[in-house]
Write a protein that holds these residues in place. Structure first.
Motif, PDB file in Angstrom:
ATOM      1  N   ASP A 217       8.160  -1.400  -0.278  1.00  0.00           N
ATOM      2  CA  ASP A 217       8.870  -1.807   0.678  1.00  0.00           C
ATOM      3  C   ASP A 217       7.510  -2.288   2.045  1.00  0.00           C
ATOM      4  O   ASP A 217       7.298  -3.312   2.380  1.00  0.00           O
ATOM      5  CB  ASP A 217       9.692  -1.095   1.303  1.00  0.00           C
ATOM      6  N   PHE A 218       6.360  -1.171   1.985  1.00  0.00           N
ATOM      7  CA  PHE A 218       5.483  -1.464   2.640  1.00  0.00           C
ATOM      8  C   PHE A 218       4.660  -2.559   2.525  1.00  0.00           C
ATOM      9  O   PHE A 218       3.975  -3.281   3.141  1.00  0.00           O
ATOM     10  CB  PHE A 218       4.881  -0.155   2.947  1.00  0.00           C
ATOM     11  N   ARG A 219       4.287  -2.595   1.208  1.00  0.00           N
ATOM     12  CA  ARG A 219       3.664  -3.719   0.485  1.00  0.00           C
ATOM     13  C   ARG A 219       4.244  -5.042   0.855  1.00  0.00           C
ATOM     14  O   ARG A 219       3.337  -6.016   1.414  1.00  0.00           O
ATOM     15  CB  ARG A 219       3.409  -3.728  -0.947  1.00  0.00           C
ATOM     16  N   GLY A 220       5.482  -5.254   0.519  1.00  0.00           N
ATOM     17  CA  GLY A 220       6.300  -6.293   0.815  1.00  0.00           C
ATOM     18  C   GLY A 220       5.992  -6.805   2.250  1.00  0.00           C
ATOM     19  O   GLY A 220       6.274  -8.063   2.810  1.00  0.00           O
ATOM     20  N   SER A 221       6.047  -5.814   3.521  1.00  0.00           N
ATOM     21  CA  SER A 221       6.067  -6.327   4.685  1.00  0.00           C
ATOM     22  C   SER A 221       4.837  -6.264   5.467  1.00  0.00           C
ATOM     23  O   SER A 221       4.370  -6.486   6.459  1.00  0.00           O
ATOM     24  CB  SER A 221       6.925  -5.131   5.415  1.00  0.00           C
TER      25      SER A 221
ATOM     26  N   LEU B 137       2.619  -4.000   5.589  1.00  0.00           N
ATOM     27  CA  LEU B 137       1.797  -2.583   5.794  1.00  0.00           C
ATOM     28  C   LEU B 137       0.618  -2.251   5.202  1.00  0.00           C
ATOM     29  O   LEU B 137      -0.160  -1.415   5.751  1.00  0.00           O
ATOM     30  CB  LEU B 137       2.777  -1.684   6.116  1.00  0.00           C
ATOM     31  N   ILE B 138       0.683  -2.631   3.829  1.00  0.00           N
ATOM     32  CA  ILE B 138      -0.384  -2.119   2.976  1.00  0.00           C
ATOM     33  C   ILE B 138      -0.663  -3.244   2.027  1.00  0.00           C
ATOM     34  O   ILE B 138       0.282  -3.962   1.664  1.00  0.00           O
ATOM     35  CB  ILE B 138      -0.115  -0.928   2.198  1.00  0.00           C
ATOM     36  N   ARG B 139      -1.926  -3.585   1.893  1.00  0.00           N
ATOM     37  CA  ARG B 139      -2.597  -4.660   1.060  1.00  0.00           C
ATOM     38  C   ARG B 139      -3.577  -4.085  -0.119  1.00  0.00           C
ATOM     39  O   ARG B 139      -4.528  -3.488   0.401  1.00  0.00           O
ATOM     40  CB  ARG B 139      -3.016  -5.487   1.972  1.00  0.00           C
ATOM     41  N   PRO B 140      -3.095  -4.279  -1.389  1.00  0.00           N
ATOM     42  CA  PRO B 140      -3.971  -3.652  -2.381  1.00  0.00           C
ATOM     43  C   PRO B 140      -5.365  -4.233  -2.280  1.00  0.00           C
ATOM     44  O   PRO B 140      -5.785  -5.435  -1.864  1.00  0.00           O
ATOM     45  CB  PRO B 140      -3.421  -4.383  -3.575  1.00  0.00           C
ATOM     46  N   GLN B 141      -6.381  -3.195  -2.600  1.00  0.00           N
ATOM     47  CA  GLN B 141      -7.875  -3.471  -2.810  1.00  0.00           C
ATOM     48  C   GLN B 141      -8.228  -3.646  -4.467  1.00  0.00           C
ATOM     49  O   GLN B 141      -8.280  -2.733  -4.899  1.00  0.00           O
ATOM     50  CB  GLN B 141      -8.553  -2.464  -1.932  1.00  0.00           C
ATOM     51  N   GLY B 142      -8.122  -4.828  -4.813  1.00  0.00           N
ATOM     52  CA  GLY B 142      -8.426  -5.086  -6.052  1.00  0.00           C
ATOM     53  C   GLY B 142      -7.282  -4.866  -6.756  1.00  0.00           C
ATOM     54  O   GLY B 142      -5.964  -5.227  -6.354  1.00  0.00           O
TER      55      GLY B 142
END
Length: 257
Positions: A225-229, A231-236
């Protein structure tokens, strides 16, 4: 049984096998140490530090390596120079809870000063760099240095304060709020330790659940959910290392307080 790598006990006998290069390296390490101003030997003079340094080994432990186990008597204190160590408490049903996270400049195994076994199992949550200070050396150093007793009390008080914060931030409120608090704390600690890094390392979903008192499935769903909104974004690739939106996390914490 401690998780200390073999041959790193820091004793004079061990040093005699390794030669003067080890002593010189440890002296140089302590002189350049960036955490000493907040750690055990903060007020030692350079000359006093040079006397102690050769008998204080340091080692790097990969994520997942124990430093010591509950009921161990490691006969040493551990100073964290880099990374995060989790302290686990095992429950009667075989599950576990992570009850504390120790980070740079923190002291571990303070129970040793009371001649009692360790209360928790300490395991590297991330790769950690640790100094292992033999307990006899600590006791000898404390004999004529009253300020060291105050320093020990400071670390104990800090542990109590963090336990209170742990209860407030990681054990109360919705899972969404707890995760926001945890990620915000990880980002804050990372910014202090490596300001230019810009990302944080996430623990396993099992560990997140053990920290926040939720299931690993709930932790995984909330991260999605946090990624979809945003709030977090993957590094690699994957979700081991992520960038976080600290302002967005703060809004979640405030809204659910």
């Amino acid at each position: 049984m401690t998780g200390l790598p073999a041959g790193q006990d820091g004793t004079i006998d061990s040093l005699s096998k390794n030669g003067g290069a080890v002593c010189e390296g440890r002296i140089a390490r302590c002189r350049a140490c960036v955490v000493r101003q907040n750690a055990l030997f903060v007020h030692l003079s350079p000359e006093e530090l040079d006397q102690i340094a050769p008998s204080v080994p340091d080692f790097i432990a990969p994520a997942g390596q124990p430093l010591y186990h509950a009921e161990d008597r490691p006969n040493a204190l551990f100073i964290i120079r880099r990374g995060i160590v989790k302290q686990e408490l095992y429950l009667p049903d075989g599950s576990y809870r992570i009850v504390r996270l120790a980070r740079r400049s923190d002291l571990l195994a303070l129970e040793a000063l009371l001649d009692t076994p360790c209360d928790h199992t300490a395991i590297a949550l991330t790769e950690v760099e640790v100094c292992r200070v033999p307990l006899p050396m600590v006791r000898k150093a404390m004999e004529n240095r009253e300020w060291m007793a105050t320093q020990m009390i400071h670390h104990w008080h800090q542990a109590v304060q963090r336990a209170d914060g742990w209860l407030k931030n990681y054990s109360m409120g919705s899972g969404r709020r707890r995760l926001a608090c945890f990620l915000s704390d990880l980002a804050c600690w990372a910014a202090k330790e490596t300001p230019a890094q810009g990302w944080i390392e996430l623990p396993s979903r099992n560990d997140m659940g053990a920290i926040l008192g939720i299931t690993k499935e709930t932790a995984s769903r909330l991260l999605g959910d946090f990624r979809g909104s945003g709030l977090i974004r993957p590094q690699g690739q994957g979700m081991r290392y992520v960038h976080v939106d600290r302002a967005g996390l703060t809004q979640i914490i405030a809204a659910d307080s």
